[in-house]
Design a protein around this motif. Structure first.
Motif, PDB file in Angstrom:
ATOM      1  N   GLY A 158       3.667 -43.573  21.382  1.00 12.41           N
ATOM      2  CA  GLY A 158       3.504 -45.026  21.436  1.00 12.41           C
ATOM      3  C   GLY A 158       3.759 -45.702  20.105  1.00 12.41           C
ATOM      4  O   GLY A 158       3.956 -45.052  19.068  1.00 12.41           O
ATOM      5  N   ILE A 159       3.763 -47.032  20.149  1.00 14.36           N
ATOM      6  CA  ILE A 159       3.872 -47.837  18.933  1.00 14.36           C
ATOM      7  C   ILE A 159       2.850 -48.960  19.070  1.00 14.36           C
ATOM      8  O   ILE A 159       2.724 -49.573  20.137  1.00 14.36           O
ATOM      9  CB  ILE A 159       5.308 -48.383  18.730  1.00 14.36           C
ATOM     10  N   TYR A 160       2.067 -49.170  18.011  1.00 20.26           N
ATOM     11  CA  TYR A 160       1.111 -50.280  18.004  1.00 20.26           C
ATOM     12  C   TYR A 160       1.646 -51.338  17.048  1.00 20.26           C
ATOM     13  O   TYR A 160       1.975 -51.037  15.889  1.00 20.26           O
ATOM     14  CB  TYR A 160      -0.282 -49.797  17.548  1.00 20.26           C
ATOM     15  N   GLU A 161       1.744 -52.566  17.537  1.00 18.47           N
ATOM     16  CA  GLU A 161       2.308 -53.648  16.731  1.00 18.47           C
ATOM     17  C   GLU A 161       1.269 -54.733  16.493  1.00 18.47           C
ATOM     18  O   GLU A 161       0.540 -55.112  17.410  1.00 18.47           O
ATOM     19  CB  GLU A 161       3.486 -54.311  17.457  1.00 18.47           C
ATOM     20  N   ALA A 162       1.253 -55.246  15.264  1.00 20.62           N
ATOM     21  CA  ALA A 162       0.399 -56.407  14.991  1.00 20.62           C
ATOM     22  C   ALA A 162       0.875 -57.558  15.871  1.00 20.62           C
ATOM     23  O   ALA A 162       2.086 -57.736  16.076  1.00 20.62           O
ATOM     24  CB  ALA A 162       0.506 -56.790  13.513  1.00 20.62           C
ATOM     25  N   PHE A 163      -0.060 -58.306  16.411  1.00 29.51           N
ATOM     26  CA  PHE A 163       0.269 -59.409  17.314  1.00 29.51           C
ATOM     27  C   PHE A 163       0.958 -60.527  16.530  1.00 29.51           C
ATOM     28  O   PHE A 163       0.512 -60.916  15.459  1.00 29.51           O
ATOM     29  CB  PHE A 163      -1.018 -59.930  17.962  1.00 29.51           C
ATOM     30  N   VAL A 164       2.061 -61.003  17.070  1.00 30.39           N
ATOM     31  CA  VAL A 164       2.776 -62.113  16.430  1.00 30.39           C
ATOM     32  C   VAL A 164       2.361 -63.408  17.121  1.00 30.39           C
ATOM     33  O   VAL A 164       2.546 -63.549  18.331  1.00 30.39           O
ATOM     34  CB  VAL A 164       4.314 -61.939  16.533  1.00 30.39           C
ATOM     35  N   ASP A 165       1.800 -64.312  16.330  1.00 31.19           N
ATOM     36  CA  ASP A 165       1.362 -65.592  16.888  1.00 31.19           C
ATOM     37  C   ASP A 165       2.590 -66.517  16.884  1.00 31.19           C
ATOM     38  O   ASP A 165       2.839 -67.230  15.928  1.00 31.19           O
ATOM     39  CB  ASP A 165       0.248 -66.160  16.003  1.00 31.19           C
TER      40      ASP A 165
END
Ligand code: AMP
Length: 355
Positions: A158-165
């Motif tokens: 998997g890949i975890y990405e910081a949420f882009v607002d």
């Protein structure tokens, strides 16, 4: 749609497709049905053509390599290899200095716990491979969701990405030829519903400087990858006006379908030109345009009332000839061209509602 564009330019088309039911077969001169892993069948196909391109990036590397033994594959296997895997793709972009959201590779529950601590919550967990239209993807909002989200990966990396607002999602479809000539279509502004593209409009309602910055970002990425052919860059426009690259697709894109009716040369013709060594066509938008997707859900009360949608003479209907209409399956789209972007959106949404 690629095959139709190629035929209009006088080419003959051979299609290789693992599924028995491919709409392209209706337009192709010859269709090869075999699994991608059947490399003898792949070679038999490659021997019959002059150049190979694709409309789907999850083709195994061994398959594109087998084609490349006989003919040019455009874009090449390296571009496919990078763009079919989110970690390779984001790693490449980051190393080359293109803007991406911070991310971490996830191989274990401990990795995900550490990633949510480092990058914070909310964040988006995705499978590194074989994801599209939000499949294999989940937004995490608090720590209690971590174990179930990890289990949801089903053993896939998997890949975890910081949420882009983000304020807006946009895409740029760029083309590049063998001699390095580049052309991008005007920026497309995209609205999603349930993670699936719903409506695209062009020109995007963004400042001219951001429009040029997005097209230049696309140029930089096609050059860094050495793309010969087409590549789509999906981007976020953040609330503070920055561009962040979300995803690359080494092919024509759903957001580019409005080019069929709104541009001098459509994205499919551009792909034909780029891979066949012809000069690129003009990407100019003749009129503001909006595209609305038609998913299988439109069929849930029986056959849609096409005549109702087409009662507006500025509406164009495109159906892909897929045999069965399942909910969420892209079956076709409508396009409206109008005086302004807002009028085009209203027209296309009105037409879809009348179905
Ligand atoms: P993708 O499959 O990566 O194209 O993601 C599908 C959609 O999920 C995007 O079009 C966004 O609306 C949303 N999304 C994906 N990644 C992020 C992110 N890191 N932050 C916020 N929204 C995201």
């Amino acid at each position: 749609m690629f095959a139709i564009a190629a035929r209009r330019l006088g080419y003959r088309i051979h299609v290789f497709c693992p599924e028995g039911d491919t709409p392209a077969a209706a337009v192709a001169d010859r269709t090869f049905h075999a699994p991608y892993e059947d490399l003898d069948a792949v070679r038999d196909f490659a021997k019959t053509v002059s150049v190979v391109t694709f409309e789907f990036e999850n083709v195994p590397s061994a398959t594109s390599d087998a084609c490349a033994e006989w003919v040019p594959v455009r874009p090449d296997g390296r571009v496919l290899h990078i763009t079919q895997h989110r970690l390779r793709e984001k790693g490449f972009l980051k190393d080359q200095g293109f803007p991406v959201t911070p991310f971490r590779a996830i191989g274990s529950l401990a990795d995900l716990e550490a990633a949510t601590r480092d990058l914070g919550l909310p964040g988006v967990l995705k499978t590194a491979s074989f994801g599209y239209d939000g499949k294999g993807q989940r937004t995490l909002r608090n720590a209690s969701e971590i174990p179930a989200a990890f289990a949801g990966l089903g053993g896939i990396e998997g890949i975890y990405e910081a949420f882009v607002d983000f304020a807006l999602e946009v895409s740029v479809v760029g083309a590049r030829t063998l001699d390095g000539t580049f052309a991008a279509f005007p920026v497309f502004e995209n609205a999603h519903a349930n993670h699936i593209l719903d409506v695209t409009v062009s020109p995007a309602r963004i400042a001219p400087e951001l429009e040029s910055a997005a097209r230049e970002l696309s140029r930089g990425i096609l050059e860094a990858l050495g793309v010969v052919g087409l590549l789509t860059v999906e981007m976020f426009v953040t609330r503070d006006g920055r561009l962040v690259v979300n995803e690359l697709a080494p092919r024509t894109h759903n957001s580019g379908h409005l080019t069929l009716d709104a541009c001098v040369s459509c994205q499919f013709e551009q792909q034909v030109r780029a891979v066949c060594g012809l000069p690129l066509g003009s990407t100019a938008l003749r009129r503001p345009a909006a595209m609305a997707n038609l998913l299988g859900d439109v069929w849930r009360h029986g056959p849609p009332r096409w005549e109702q949608a087409l009662s507006d003479p500025d509406i164009k209907l495109h159906l892909y000839g897929k045999a069965s209409a399942r909910p969420g399956r892209k079956m076709g789209h409508l396009t409206a061209t109008a005086r302004t972007a807002e009028e085009a959106i209203a027209a296309v949404q009105g037409a879809r509602a009348r179905l």
